[in-house]
Design a protein around this motif. Sequence first.
Motif, short mmCIF file in Angstrom:
data_model
loop_
_atom_site.label_atom_id
_atom_site.label_comp_id
_atom_site.label_asym_id
_atom_site.label_seq_id
_atom_site.Cartn_x
_atom_site.Cartn_y
_atom_site.Cartn_z
N HIS A 82 20.08 3.91 -17.42
CA HIS A 82 21.24 4.55 -16.76
C HIS A 82 22.30 4.81 -17.81
CE1 HIS A 82 23.78 5.08 -12.91
NE2 HIS A 82 24.48 5.55 -13.94
N HIS A 84 25.03 7.77 -19.81
CA HIS A 84 25.77 9.05 -19.84
C HIS A 84 26.39 9.17 -21.22
CE1 HIS A 84 25.65 8.97 -15.38
NE2 HIS A 84 26.07 7.72 -15.47
N LYS A 196 18.40 13.20 -10.15
CA LYS A 196 19.38 12.19 -9.73
C LYS A 196 20.20 12.78 -8.59
CE LYS A 196 22.73 8.85 -10.35
NZ LYS A 196 23.73 8.90 -11.42
N ASP A 328 25.05 2.16 -17.36
CA ASP A 328 25.98 3.17 -16.84
C ASP A 328 26.87 3.72 -17.96
OD1 ASP A 328 27.01 4.94 -15.03
OD2 ASP A 328 27.64 3.46 -13.56
ZN LIG Z 1 26.29 6.45 -13.76
#
Ligand SMILES: [Zn+2]
Length: 432
Positions: A82, A84, A196, A328
């Motif tokens: 996960h 970004h 997603k 994340d």
């Molecule tokens: Zn995320």
Amino acid sequence: MTAALRADVRPSTLVTGCHVFDSVHDGVLRDAAVLVGDDGRILAVGPEPQVRADVARGPAGDTVREIDLGGAHVMAGLVNMHTHFSLSLPGAAGDEIMAMGPYALALYMADGARRTLLSGVTTVRCVAEKDHSELDLRRAVDAGRVPGPRIFTAGRALVCTGGHGHDSPDTLECDGADGFTRGVRLQVKVGADLVKVMISGGIAGEHEQISTPQLTRDEMAAVIGTAHAWGRKVTAHAGPASVIAEAVELGLDCVEHGYQLTDEVAAAMAAAGTALVPTLVVTRCAAFFDSLGVPAWMQQRSLDAGPRHVESYRLALAAGVSVMLGSDMPPFWPFEGTSATVRELEHMAALGAGHGLDAPAALRAATVVPARWLGADGDVGSVTPGRFADLVATDDDPTADVSALRGIRWVMKGGTVVRDDRAGYGHPDHAA
Ligand SMILES: [Zn+2]
């Protein structure tokens, strides 16, 4: 654990002086060696004398370069499920990223990719990046123009109008079953490996709660059905149990966060083979949010969700759901003395200890389990013959305590050493 040499490949690197956790077997193979072919894939793993004997028997025995790691612990490079690279959270630091033009953003992301690889994360799964920028980043990495991890991506995340993350170009607003069908096809068209979708509210949305359901049943069915028809798995940003239960019933492949799981939905996930990427770090990072200038309402929501989040994670473990590492945050971000990736793995191990996740299982959740989910376990995720030599080395034994990964001092990707602290190059905190 030793495979015969393949006669058609000329071996090029022999890594010695190491103890190997291969992600498949439980124990550590002490005093081992790893033989890497010049195609960057592992040819043999085993006790050092045995691998040396393989080398001596091989057709190109004297051209082998040797790297002695001096008693290091070696395991597969980490797989962060996960990530970004273009993340912009609410707040001052995020505003700066949002304001970047495409060239500035590309350079920013290239720097992140480089630091990610050097921090020991050799494969990532991007689950929402701005304007499909990560596809060009992946092309640049694959062409060798930019150092970075192997990239799997969902493209832009699909959201309903006004849904979670709608205010950034890393999502695409869709409405109705037709709209979401088109959303899936648009991601596949540009090269997405998976899809997603945001099926509930989250921590970073001002006008929603974590518990806000955001898609109709028809919309969820359209996303999952279309993605599966095209051979793509679907992962969903999701908090509340009722929303997750419905999506699991429709065939969802993975849940992100899962803040509010129950016994029942955890059992349903286990039965359906739906994985969980708990991202525990997002509800336990107050100091970090402070440093980014994240607004008070978001910090409060994050910290308030923490205890229930841990309970959810433990329910999933108890039910036998397969859990996977995911930060994340950008994987390399400095976080409480280490990277966001290693900090997340520490949380998974600490909160999972006594609940079915010992240190070796945590390491598998960071390597071979994600590799299988990605359908890439023939290429990455274990230190076994045939896989790319994506390796990290530490002085301490991560199978005893995953915090040993704070001490990653050497990283190899596809047979090329990209970081060697003893030789003085490749530290992720240093500028390019
Ligand atoms: Zn995320």
